[in-house]
Design an enzyme around this catalytic site. Sequence first.
Site: not given
Ligand code: R5P
Length: 317
Positions: A196, A198
Amino acid sequence: MTTQNERIVLISGTAHPALAQAISRELGVPLANAHIGRFPDGEIDIKVFDDIRGADTFVIQPTCPPVNDNWIELLLLLDTLRRASAGRITAVMPYYGYARKDRKDEGRVPISAKVVANTMVAGGADRVLTLDMHAAQIQGFFDVPVDHLYAKPVLLAGVRNMGIESPVVVTPDVGGIKMARAWAKALGADLAIVDKRRISGSEIAVEHVIGEVGGRNVILVDDMISTGGSISEAARIVRKEGAKKIVIAVSHAVLCGPAVERLDSCPADAILATDSIPQRGKLPHQFQVISIATLLARAIHNIHRCESVSSLFEEIG
Ligand code: R5P
């Protein structure tokens, strides 16, 4: 110096009264009588009616959205309890808001998780009881004891009840490998990782899956769902790569912004989440809540009796 007596006092903030009531029922200890309201200008007004002098006091308040309101309310509750001469004060925060801002990863940004810790200790917390903090190292931000529980035993029981055969445990990002490995070990399952990236606070891109998910049942595990981008895209890519049944298990369902729509339309067959955060709106059709009230009640009981809390990391029945 205040001395502590044998009484347990439980006080609920307004963040999650249903969880506080469930903990109270489990422990057989009524919630203290208190008023938490608002002054006309929106400031928080608190009055505890019961005598709590010397009592072992637990204030139950996850700092979930609205995070700032719930955090300030917790600080004011801690101050109330300290000034009322409570014996020992434990902040029970099943969800720790601002935990994702736990380091200075670029210039001129705060370490918000540390600010939360500083204010809580300054506010009067003698100890903290929390669950699946985004980063376990946040415990080190506190100079008071932190009991850090894991929701895995509770969620695992829910997954086991579903009778999923030969699952693969998948983490939606590399940061979740430790948690996913613990799940895989408990289930005797293989492990896979979604690659993934971001893009922004609410947008992510997934490239591919490291590991084999084709023709397998997948259990996607994460600490939290916020906007739902990470987990719904992870579900999409494992289905694209041939996954059969897809079950999501998360500790904290924050469900903000587009989360409900994203989850509702993602290919997951079931989404298991704890009740660390109250759900007041529409939920995805696959959503199932598993309560952590028993786990928290047992932890409170053990803290009060000075007994081991790590024993609760094993599966609970
Ligand atoms: C990331 O490091 C966390 O473990 C979650 O995957 C993340 O915070 C989830 O955020 P969202 O639902 O906005 O993708």
